[in-house]
Design a protein around this motif. Structure first.
Motif, PDB file in Angstrom:
ATOM      1  N   MET A 224      -0.123   9.278  -6.426  1.00 51.12           N
ATOM      2  CA  MET A 224       1.103   9.779  -5.810  1.00 51.12           C
ATOM      3  C   MET A 224       2.319   9.395  -6.638  1.00 51.12           C
ATOM      4  SD  MET A 224       0.531   9.070  -1.741  1.00 51.12           S
ATOM      5  CE  MET A 224       2.179   9.639  -1.318  1.00 51.12           C
ATOM      6  N   PRO A 225       3.347  10.277  -6.669  1.00 55.51           N
ATOM      7  CA  PRO A 225       4.582   9.942  -7.402  1.00 55.51           C
ATOM      8  C   PRO A 225       5.215   8.642  -6.914  1.00 55.51           C
ATOM      9  CG  PRO A 225       4.569  12.247  -6.726  1.00 55.51           C
ATOM     10  CD  PRO A 225       3.395  11.600  -6.062  1.00 55.51           C
ATOM     11  N   ALA A 226       5.151   8.409  -5.616  1.00 59.75           N
ATOM     12  CA  ALA A 226       5.665   7.164  -5.014  1.00 59.75           C
ATOM     13  C   ALA A 226       4.945   6.940  -3.697  1.00 59.75           C
ATOM     14  CB  ALA A 226       7.178   7.256  -4.786  1.00 59.75           C
ATOM     15  N   VAL A 227       4.359   5.782  -3.556  1.00 62.76           N
ATOM     16  CA  VAL A 227       3.586   5.496  -2.344  1.00 62.76           C
ATOM     17  C   VAL A 227       4.529   5.108  -1.214  1.00 62.76           C
ATOM     18  CG1 VAL A 227       1.772   4.070  -1.331  1.00 62.76           C
ATOM     19  CG2 VAL A 227       1.625   4.748  -3.728  1.00 62.76           C
ATOM     20  N   GLU A 228       4.406   5.791  -0.087  1.00 64.82           N
ATOM     21  CA  GLU A 228       5.244   5.482   1.063  1.00 64.82           C
ATOM     22  C   GLU A 228       4.682   4.277   1.813  1.00 64.82           C
ATOM     23  OE1 GLU A 228       5.451   8.998   3.403  1.00 64.82           O
ATOM     24  OE2 GLU A 228       6.783  10.047   2.002  1.00 64.82           O
ATOM     25  N   MET A 229       5.564   3.510   2.445  1.00 62.84           N
ATOM     26  CA  MET A 229       5.148   2.311   3.163  1.00 62.84           C
ATOM     27  C   MET A 229       4.199   2.652   4.300  1.00 62.84           C
ATOM     28  SD  MET A 229       5.548  -0.850   2.638  1.00 62.84           S
ATOM     29  CE  MET A 229       7.028  -0.880   1.612  1.00 62.84           C
ATOM     30  N   ALA A 230       4.452   3.775   4.973  1.00 58.69           N
ATOM     31  CA  ALA A 230       3.589   4.178   6.085  1.00 58.69           C
ATOM     32  C   ALA A 230       2.174   4.434   5.607  1.00 58.69           C
ATOM     33  CB  ALA A 230       4.162   5.421   6.764  1.00 58.69           C
ATOM     34  N   MET A 231       2.057   4.992   4.389  1.00 58.02           N
ATOM     35  CA  MET A 231       0.740   5.270   3.852  1.00 58.02           C
ATOM     36  C   MET A 231       0.020   3.985   3.481  1.00 58.02           C
ATOM     37  SD  MET A 231      -0.941   8.018   3.563  1.00 58.02           S
ATOM     38  CE  MET A 231      -2.229   7.089   4.403  1.00 58.02           C
ATOM     39  N   SER A 232       0.758   3.029   2.969  1.00 59.06           N
ATOM     40  CA  SER A 232       0.176   1.722   2.648  1.00 59.06           C
ATOM     41  C   SER A 232      -0.342   1.050   3.910  1.00 59.06           C
ATOM     42  CB  SER A 232       1.219   0.824   1.966  1.00 59.06           C
ATOM     43  OG  SER A 232       1.606   1.371   0.724  1.00 59.06           O
ATOM     44  N   ARG A 233       0.426   1.140   5.002  1.00 59.53           N
ATOM     45  CA  ARG A 233      -0.006   0.561   6.277  1.00 59.53           C
ATOM     46  C   ARG A 233      -1.297   1.220   6.757  1.00 59.53           C
ATOM     47  NH1 ARG A 233       5.588   0.405   7.804  1.00 59.53           N
ATOM     48  NH2 ARG A 233       5.347   2.405   8.859  1.00 59.53           N
ATOM     49  N   SER A 234      -1.358   2.538   6.605  1.00 61.61           N
ATOM     50  CA  SER A 234      -2.552   3.269   7.021  1.00 61.61           C
ATOM     51  C   SER A 234      -3.765   2.850   6.207  1.00 61.61           C
ATOM     52  CB  SER A 234      -2.311   4.775   6.879  1.00 61.61           C
ATOM     53  OG  SER A 234      -3.449   5.503   7.234  1.00 61.61           O
ATOM     54  N   LEU A 235      -3.565   2.704   4.899  1.00 62.88           N
ATOM     55  CA  LEU A 235      -4.665   2.290   4.024  1.00 62.88           C
ATOM     56  C   LEU A 235      -5.144   0.872   4.350  1.00 62.88           C
ATOM     57  CD1 LEU A 235      -3.823   3.628   0.445  1.00 62.88           C
ATOM     58  CD2 LEU A 235      -5.930   3.981   1.713  1.00 62.88           C
ATOM     59  N   VAL A 236      -4.205  -0.036   4.554  1.00 59.85           N
ATOM     60  CA  VAL A 236      -4.563  -1.423   4.881  1.00 59.85           C
ATOM     61  C   VAL A 236      -5.317  -1.461   6.213  1.00 59.85           C
ATOM     62  CG1 VAL A 236      -3.650  -3.693   5.512  1.00 59.85           C
ATOM     63  CG2 VAL A 236      -2.713  -2.466   3.538  1.00 59.85           C
ATOM     64  N   GLY A 237      -4.871  -0.656   7.180  1.00 60.17           N
ATOM     65  CA  GLY A 237      -5.556  -0.587   8.466  1.00 60.17           C
ATOM     66  C   GLY A 237      -6.986  -0.097   8.309  1.00 60.17           C
ATOM     67  N   ALA A 238      -7.172   0.933   7.439  1.00 62.37           N
ATOM     68  CA  ALA A 238      -8.523   1.446   7.189  1.00 62.37           C
ATOM     69  C   ALA A 238      -9.385   0.381   6.522  1.00 62.37           C
ATOM     70  CB  ALA A 238      -8.442   2.702   6.317  1.00 62.37           C
ATOM     71  N   CYS A 239      -8.789  -0.386   5.611  1.00 63.93           N
ATOM     72  CA  CYS A 239      -9.529  -1.473   4.954  1.00 63.93           C
ATOM     73  C   CYS A 239      -9.954  -2.533   5.967  1.00 63.93           C
ATOM     74  CB  CYS A 239      -8.672  -2.113   3.863  1.00 63.93           C
ATOM     75  SG  CYS A 239      -8.375  -1.041   2.439  1.00 63.93           S
TER      76      CYS A 239
END
Length: 413
Positions: A354-369
């Motif tokens: 992604m051109p720039a990772v959004e904080m909301a997306m990082s939260r979603s990824l961490v939650g999935a992890c």
């Protein structure tokens, strides 16, 4: 000869009204063959016909062939450039005109407005000596388009005379400024309402979500055009009445991308993911090219029922087949789809692309992890987010959630 001249004039007008360029060229060829091309009356009609059909070069060629252009010749050519938004050519013609009537002034004001030069349009209006309702309406619409709604309303209140066109323009300005109460007042105060008045009040009620009143108005309309049916369809679709939306959709004389997207979104938002994907296939068979909104809806539908491979195919098709640039929303939807299905490595790779990772997306990824027990990956993603935005509290919360799963292990930030 007079009969032949009259016949050609009727044919040119017919082509102009139908916007039939091919037939218009055939009639032009017949006029050339007859030798009547030097009749200024016919040449003026040809200039107008080519302009209405979008063939500006042909229009100018006919105009340049007129030996002694009159006021109608000049005004027709000016109107062609004004309608096409070619400000420079319009200014050239306006400057060369030996005399200028009110129609010419209005066309020049329109040229400035269509080119986004709203200040210049207003300046011309201010110095115009013989304004009419068209002059006032053109500037009113230009001010509304610029977003200067208060000045547009002030102009409307100062108009010496109003017609249905000016009232409709003011109603449209009020819809844009979300002054729905005034739209309603104006509509019910109008002595003569045309189809544009009715569709404007329908659109206003659709925007404000007054579905029941919209239905009442629709049934009171003296006649229903394609715009009215489309507004009703969109209202049913947004209201979640899929049965009626589908029924009206099938009755629409023309179905553009707007209508297809609305139907697809209606089914997606109401949890009918499989029907959403089927509708996209039907749309493709109709030859309607999708846009980024279409693909976002499709990805959301795939996310809803966990269709990872189909979602990936849509994402790649968007880029490779339709040459659309994915937005953050498309990336986020794809990452969420991968993360929810446990394909965390691919989700992380998507995030990295992604051109720039959004904080909301990082939260979603961490939650999935966290859900899948991949604390190392979750920590890595959270720390990357921290590096990107150390002032934001969200990465610290993410790290806390990762470490809290590790049975009392101490950590330091």
């Amino acid at each position: 000869m007079r009969h032949e001249l009259y016949l050609f004039a009727q044919l040119v007008r017919k082509c102009r009204n139908a916007r039939d360029l091919l037939q218009g060229k055939c009639v032009h060829a017949q006029i050339l063959e007859s030798g009547l091309i030097h009749e200024r009356f016919l040449a003026n009609l040809l200039v107008e016909m080519y302009g209405k059909c979008g063939s500006v070069e042909e229009s100018r060629a006919v105009f340049d062939g007129i030996q002694e252009p009159n006021l109608f010749s000049w005004t027709n050519m000016l109107a062609v450039y004004a309608q096409r938004g070619d400000l420079q050519k319009a200014k050239e013609i306006f400057g060369k005109m030996p005399e200028k009537d009110r129609v010419a002034w209005n066309a020049m004001i329109q040229a400035y407005a269509r080119s986004g030069c709203f200040g210049k349009a207003k300046e011309m209006f201010d110095v115009m000596s013989n304004r009419n309702v068209v002059s006032w309406t053109t500037v009113l619409a230009a001010l509304a388009q610029e977003g200067n709604f208060e000045l547009a309303k002030d102009m409307f209140d100062r108009m010496p005379r109003r017609d249905s066109v000016s009232c409709n323009a003011m109603m449209d300005a009020c819809v844009q400024s979300q002054d729905f109460e005034r739209v309603r007042e104006m509509f019910f105060s109008m002595l003569e309402k045309d189809i544009a008045s009715w569709t404007t009040i329908l659109a206003a009620n659709a925007q404000v979500g007054n579905f029941s009143f919209l239905l009442q108005l629709f049934h009171k309309m003296p006649l229903h055009n394609a715009v009215a049916w489309t507004i009703l369809f969109l209202a049913y679709a947004h209201n979640g009445d899929l049965c009626m939306a589908r029924r009206i959709f099938s009755m629409l004389p023309e179905k553009s991308l707007v209508e297809w997207n609305a139907l697809i979104q209606a089914y997606a938002q109401n949890g009918h993911a499989k029907t959403t994907l089927e509708l996209f296939s039907f749309m493709a068979m109709e030859g309607i090219a999708p846009n980024s909104v279409t693909f976002l809806t499709l990805l959301a539908a795939c996310n809803h029922i966990g269709l990872v491979e189909i979602g990936r195919w849509y994402f790649l098709s968007m880029i490779q087949d339709h040459h659309l640039v994915p937005s953050h929303q498309h990336f986020c939807c794809m990452i969420e789809l991968l993360g929810r299905s446990g394909r965390l490595r691919e989700a992380e790779e998507f995030a990295a692309s992604m051109p720039a990772v959004e904080m909301a997306m990082s939260r979603s990824l961490v939650g999935a992890c966290n859900l899948n027990g991949e604390s190392d990956r979750g920590e890595r993603i959270a720390r990357r987010a921290l590096e990107c935005d150390p002032e934001n509290a969200a990465p610290y919360v993410m790290l806390t959630s990762v470490y809290s799963l590790e049975d009392g292990e101490n950590f330091s930030l």
